[in-house]
Design a protein around this motif. Sequence first.
Motif, mmCIF file in Angstrom:
data_model
loop_
_atom_site.group_PDB
_atom_site.id
_atom_site.type_symbol
_atom_site.label_atom_id
_atom_site.label_comp_id
_atom_site.label_asym_id
_atom_site.label_seq_id
_atom_site.Cartn_x
_atom_site.Cartn_y
_atom_site.Cartn_z
ATOM 1 N N GLY A 5 -0.849 1.175 -11.170
ATOM 2 C CA GLY A 5 -1.476 1.492 -9.875
ATOM 3 C C GLY A 5 -2.976 1.196 -9.876
ATOM 4 N N MET A 6 -3.624 1.502 -10.973
ATOM 5 C CA MET A 6 -5.066 1.239 -11.061
ATOM 6 C C MET A 6 -5.347 -0.260 -11.017
ATOM 7 N N VAL A 7 -4.522 -1.044 -11.710
ATOM 8 C CA VAL A 7 -4.685 -2.506 -11.663
ATOM 9 C C VAL A 7 -4.511 -2.985 -10.222
ATOM 10 N N ALA A 8 -3.487 -2.506 -9.549
ATOM 11 C CA ALA A 8 -3.246 -2.921 -8.161
ATOM 12 C C ALA A 8 -4.415 -2.536 -7.254
ATOM 13 N N MET A 9 -4.947 -1.353 -7.441
ATOM 14 C CA MET A 9 -6.071 -0.902 -6.598
ATOM 15 C C MET A 9 -7.316 -1.727 -6.880
ATOM 16 N N LEU A 10 -7.575 -2.028 -8.134
ATOM 17 C CA LEU A 10 -8.748 -2.829 -8.473
ATOM 18 C C LEU A 10 -8.619 -4.251 -7.953
ATOM 19 N N LEU A 11 -7.404 -4.783 -7.944
ATOM 20 C CA LEU A 11 -7.197 -6.135 -7.419
ATOM 21 C C LEU A 11 -7.470 -6.220 -5.921
ATOM 22 N N THR A 12 -7.192 -5.144 -5.193
ATOM 23 C CA THR A 12 -7.410 -5.167 -3.743
ATOM 24 C C THR A 12 -8.816 -4.753 -3.342
ATOM 25 N N LEU A 13 -9.609 -4.355 -4.303
ATOM 26 C CA LEU A 13 -10.942 -3.843 -4.007
ATOM 27 C C LEU A 13 -11.788 -4.913 -3.355
ATOM 28 N N GLY B 44 0.824 -1.211 0.000
ATOM 29 C CA GLY B 44 0.000 0.000 0.000
ATOM 30 C C GLY B 44 0.853 1.253 0.000
ATOM 31 N N TRP B 45 1.911 1.263 0.811
ATOM 32 C CA TRP B 45 2.790 2.429 0.848
ATOM 33 C C TRP B 45 3.568 2.584 -0.448
ATOM 34 N N LEU B 46 3.961 1.468 -1.058
ATOM 35 C CA LEU B 46 4.635 1.552 -2.352
ATOM 36 C C LEU B 46 3.712 2.150 -3.410
ATOM 37 N N LEU B 47 2.446 1.754 -3.361
ATOM 38 C CA LEU B 47 1.459 2.307 -4.298
ATOM 39 C C LEU B 47 1.237 3.792 -4.032
ATOM 40 N N ALA C 221 -4.981 0.376 7.761
ATOM 41 C CA ALA C 221 -4.450 0.184 9.113
ATOM 42 C C ALA C 221 -3.819 1.466 9.639
ATOM 43 N N VAL C 222 -3.409 2.351 8.748
ATOM 44 C CA VAL C 222 -2.757 3.596 9.126
ATOM 45 C C VAL C 222 -3.765 4.729 9.266
ATOM 46 N N PHE C 223 -4.679 4.808 8.315
ATOM 47 C CA PHE C 223 -5.637 5.905 8.306
ATOM 48 C C PHE C 223 -6.950 5.415 7.725
ATOM 49 N N THR C 224 -7.994 5.560 8.485
ATOM 50 C CA THR C 224 -9.331 5.245 7.999
ATOM 51 C C THR C 224 -10.029 6.566 7.697
ATOM 52 N N PRO C 225 -10.345 6.796 6.435
ATOM 53 C CA PRO C 225 -10.975 8.070 6.080
ATOM 54 C C PRO C 225 -12.339 8.218 6.755
ATOM 55 N N PRO C 226 -12.745 9.460 7.013
ATOM 56 C CA PRO C 226 -14.082 9.679 7.569
ATOM 57 C C PRO C 226 -15.152 9.234 6.573
ATOM 58 N N SER C 227 -16.341 9.016 7.056
ATOM 59 C CA SER C 227 -17.419 8.478 6.200
ATOM 60 C C SER C 227 -17.741 9.380 5.014
ATOM 61 N N TRP C 228 -17.498 10.671 5.122
ATOM 62 C CA TRP C 228 -17.815 11.587 4.030
ATOM 63 C C TRP C 228 -16.760 11.584 2.931
ATOM 64 N N ALA C 229 -15.590 10.979 3.175
ATOM 65 C CA ALA C 229 -14.491 11.039 2.207
ATOM 66 C C ALA C 229 -14.825 10.293 0.917
ATOM 67 N N TRP C 230 -15.433 9.092 1.035
ATOM 68 C CA TRP C 230 -15.706 8.303 -0.174
ATOM 69 C C TRP C 230 -16.729 8.977 -1.083
ATOM 70 N N PRO C 231 -17.824 9.518 -0.552
ATOM 71 C CA PRO C 231 -18.724 10.272 -1.440
ATOM 72 C C PRO C 231 -18.044 11.521 -2.032
ATOM 73 N N ALA D 123 -4.015 9.071 -2.385
ATOM 74 C CA ALA D 123 -4.838 9.234 -1.182
ATOM 75 C C ALA D 123 -5.711 8.005 -0.921
ATOM 76 N N MET D 124 -6.257 7.418 -1.982
ATOM 77 C CA MET D 124 -7.097 6.228 -1.817
ATOM 78 C C MET D 124 -6.289 5.002 -1.413
ATOM 79 N N ALA D 125 -5.004 4.979 -1.758
ATOM 80 C CA ALA D 125 -4.175 3.801 -1.513
ATOM 81 C C ALA D 125 -3.547 3.773 -0.123
ATOM 82 N N VAL D 126 -3.705 4.829 0.656
ATOM 83 C CA VAL D 126 -3.141 4.812 2.005
ATOM 84 C C VAL D 126 -3.724 3.615 2.753
ATOM 85 N N PRO D 127 -2.857 2.775 3.329
ATOM 86 C CA PRO D 127 -3.347 1.567 4.014
ATOM 87 C C PRO D 127 -4.362 1.900 5.110
#
Length: 183
Positions: A175-183, A8-11, A55-65, A49-53
């Motif tokens: 990066g997009m492939v990696a993010m989609l794989l972890t979705l 995640g940090w590498l991404l 375990a380190v930071f959980t975005p607030p509920s309003w971040a995804w919208p 910003a979306m790839a931050v693990p």
Amino acid sequence: MHGPASPGWLLVALCAATGAYCLLRMRSRVEEQRRAAGGEALMGFGMAAMAVPAAVFTPPSWAWPAYAVVFGAAGVRALWAARADAHHLHHLMGTAAMVYMAVVMAAAPDRHHGHGGTGLPLVTGVLLLYFAGYVLVSGVRLLPAAGAGVGVAVGGGWGDRPELARACRLSMGIGMVAMLLTL
């Protein structure tokens, strides 16, 4: 995105570096380079910003919208720009993927994996196929042509190096492939 912290940090680093380079490209003397670079910088930093693990930071509920709205607006801009230049269709696919990932994460922010192991949804599969194909084609385009030397552009600044712009787009595709794989 959810997944192990080290990849995640590498991404995050890859996407942030790509976004930073795209900001440099916005100083290009070529108008089309500047326009494309702005959207690509937004993608790079948004992906970072979306790839931050989690375990380190959980975005607030309003971040995804908020991500969905920002990338939805970028998608509308890409759709408008695609009337004149087909390259913007790729930007449209990228923004659509970002909106899709934001919606999925908003629907299931507390799960370890976005889909909980229920298999690949059709949209995720289609996006994975598109971006995997894009990565392969972009990688081939970076290879020098037979008999051509690998030279450096003379007189151009960092923002005017087409091979670096292609490498930038390739890294965002990976990066997009990696993010989609972890979705």
